[in-house]
Design an enzyme around this catalytic site. Structure first.
Site, PDB file in Angstrom:
ATOM      1  N   HIS A   2      -7.038  38.183 -31.832  1.00 32.08           N
ATOM      2  CA  HIS A   2      -7.080  39.645 -31.904  1.00 32.08           C
ATOM      3  C   HIS A   2      -7.721  40.251 -30.653  1.00 32.08           C
ATOM      4  O   HIS A   2      -8.868  40.673 -30.681  1.00 32.08           O
ATOM      5  CB  HIS A   2      -7.847  40.049 -33.177  1.00 32.08           C
ATOM      6  CG  HIS A   2      -7.865  41.506 -33.469  1.00 32.08           C
ATOM      7  ND1 HIS A   2      -6.889  42.381 -33.061  1.00 32.08           N
ATOM      8  CD2 HIS A   2      -8.768  42.267 -34.151  1.00 32.08           C
ATOM      9  CE1 HIS A   2      -7.189  43.608 -33.474  1.00 32.08           C
ATOM     10  NE2 HIS A   2      -8.327  43.561 -34.120  1.00 32.08           N
ATOM     11  N   CYS A  12      -8.739  49.158 -33.496  1.00 28.91           N
ATOM     12  CA  CYS A  12      -7.826  48.016 -33.638  1.00 28.91           C
ATOM     13  C   CYS A  12      -6.364  48.430 -33.791  1.00 28.91           C
ATOM     14  O   CYS A  12      -5.471  47.591 -33.698  1.00 28.91           O
ATOM     15  CB  CYS A  12      -8.274  47.154 -34.801  1.00 28.91           C
ATOM     16  SG  CYS A  12      -9.991  46.648 -34.618  1.00 28.91           S
TER      17      CYS A  12
END
Lengths: 388, 139
Positions: free
Chosen positions: A337, A86
């Protein structure tokens, strides 16, 4: 060494893009970034950094930097793809920053992209992302991202008395900001009750404590200070970076589940390089993949004391008019995201804030901004500090 | 046909450098590696010490009791797993921390500091075969 400036930024809407491929999304983000600057065409770039977490599994596509170059029409004398789960986006920005800073390239395009909704269900997508977790010692149990952050939540609540309501307040605030961001994945305001009544995902985290999986792409254009004025009257400068990776990838290896230890170190580095202190930051975009993460981050970044993150949010200090408005773009929780794009989108939001272009309802009069992006269980951290 | 699931991996339990770890599970023993030069205990087991980089690692048996360091109950899991699943990080009496299922308690039954003991049971591994593994049981 060159000072590094941001002269352009672009992003797609984040959400489900069933009608667009990963390369379509990347093209749209790059188009917007080029159009946000003056005098730039695709032929002007001599550096290209791609941040994408999972095209090998989501699209069954390897060799991604080459693959994307075809669709973006880019030729470059420095090109690479970075991946660190991430935090891929910020790793990409830092790679581009180093390429410009060292003089290797003059004008660098940094693109982050993730296209998840090709797989038929959310559990399929979750299975694809469980590749990021240690296969032998964690994923074999059905573990996934909410599991690890829930472990932090349980421990923080037990030691410091943080409450589920504190977590909910983070989600409500970030959704309020997202309601003013037409590019956010979720824009409809929510209440604390909505969060508390949402279904359990990994207790104590509930559905609205968790960010969605999104499709999307974001792009940033970097150049050196001397060239910046050729492309915009209002460049934003990267004042300092800080990154830290700690060898605690398996959840049971993490020495303290009430804090992001690696972030404390990355932040210290970034503040030192930028020659500022936490109190000097006017606006911050942090990695709220889960509500508990934002609480741990405002503590580790030094905006409040350890253990007091929940109270700091409750007192409105992270909202407009508070000490440090946090996640004015809606955060991962509401903006969405798309893994490789997130860190780059964060930089775009700070770029917009420091240029005074953020819309009413989420605009901050800011001279110094900060982004924070993480990978793994917060054990890989990146902090970037920006100024007008 | 399932389009995507956590695909099987085929660790070769018979040939891996930490074969002794897997074999000992069958005998109800839980092992870790300890560096015979600097004394650091490693879990997951490793063939080289991550601290002093000595390769003189020895096997030690871990204590069978510990306390809950943190825990959660997973309700959304990848294809192929059946929720809810209670998992915990447990700190053993010698300070080593482990991750596994808590097999006899739900989230609401647990708190940080609760005592657990190590038990062993057959678990579906991602090669879709049963393997013995350690789990936690609240005392």
């Amino acid at each position: 060494m060159n000072d590094v400036a941001i002269v352009g930024a672009g992003t797609t809407k984040y959400g489900k893009h069933l009608d667009k491929s990963a390369t379509d999304l990347a093209q749209l983000a790059v188009k917007e970034a080029i159009e946000s600057a003056e005098n730039i065409s695709i032929d002007d770039f001599d550096g290209f950094v791609l941040s994408s977490q999972n095209p090998e599994i989501l699209q069954k596509q390897g060799n991604s930097v080459n693959h994307f170059s075809e669709f973006l029409g880019i030729k470059a004398k420095f090109a690479t793809r970075v991946e660190g789960a991430c935090v891929s986006g910020s790793m990409g920005l830092i790679t581009g920053y180093m390429a410009v800073k060292s003089g290797l390239v003059d004008l660098c395009l940094v693109v982050g992209v993730e296209k998840c909704y090709e797989l038929p269900s959310s559990s399929d997508i979750m299975a694809a992302f469980s590749y990021v977790i240690d296969r032998d010692w964690e994923a074999a149990f059905g573990s996934n991202a909410p599991m690890g952050f829930a472990m932090f939540a349980t421990r923080h609540m037990s030691i410091y008395g943080t409450k589920e309501e504190h977590l909910a307040m983070v989600a409500v605030k970030n959704r309020k900001f997202a309601s003013k961001n037409p590019k956010a994945h979720f824009q409809k305001p929510i209440t604390i009750e909505d969060v508390l009544n949402s279904r359990p995902i990994s207790k104590p985290l509930k559905l609205l404590d968790c960010c969605p999986v999104s499709d999307g792409a974001s792009a940033i254009i970097l150049t050196r200070r001397e060239l910046a004025k050729n492309y915009t009257d209002t460049p934003v400068y990267i004042k300092g970076i800080g990154q830290f990776l700690i060898n605690e990838n398996v959840i049971s290896s993490i020495s303290d589940l009430t804090e992001f230890t690696a972030l404390k170190i990355a932040a210290r580095e970034a503040y030192k390089r930028a020659k500022i202190e936490p109190k000097d930051v006017d606006v911050a975009e942090v990695h709220d993949c889960f509500t508990i993460a934002e609480i741990l981050e405002i503590e580790a970044l030094g905006f409040c004391n350890k253990g007091e993150g929940g109270k700091f949010v409750e007192e409105g200090e992270t909202d407009l008019g508070g000490k440090i408005p946090v996640n004015t773009g809606g955060g991962l929780l509401s903006r969405g995201h798309p893994i490789g794009a997130t860190g780059i989108c964060q930089a775009g939001i700070i770029f917009e804030q420091l240029r005074g272009e953020a819309p009413k309802g989420r605009a901050v009069d800011a001279e110094i901004g900060l982004t924070q992006n993480l990978g793994g269980w917060g054990t890989s951290q990146a902090v970037i500090i920006y100024s007008r | 046909m399932k389009i995507m699931e956590v695909p099987p991996r085929y660790p070769n339990f018979e040939q891996t450098a930490i074969k002794k770890f897997w074999d000992s599970l069958k005998e109800g023993k839980l092992l870790a590696t300890k560096c015979s030069e600097c004394g650091k205990t490693e879990f997951p087991p490793k063939i080289v010490c991550t601290s002093c980089y000595s390769d003189k690692m020895e096997w030690i048996e871990l204590p069978k009791r510990g306390r809950i360091y943190s825990f959660t109950e997973m309700h959304v899991v990848p294809t192929g797993f059946k929720p809810p699943l209670t998992v915990a990080v447990v700190e053993l009496e010698n300070g080593v921390r482990l991750f596994s299922y808590v097999v006899n308690a739900r989230f609401e039954d647990l708190k940080v500091g609760d005592e657990v003991e190590i038990d062993f049971q057959e678990m579906n591994w991602y090669d879709y075969k049963k393997h013995p593994y350690f789990v936690f049981r609240k005392v």
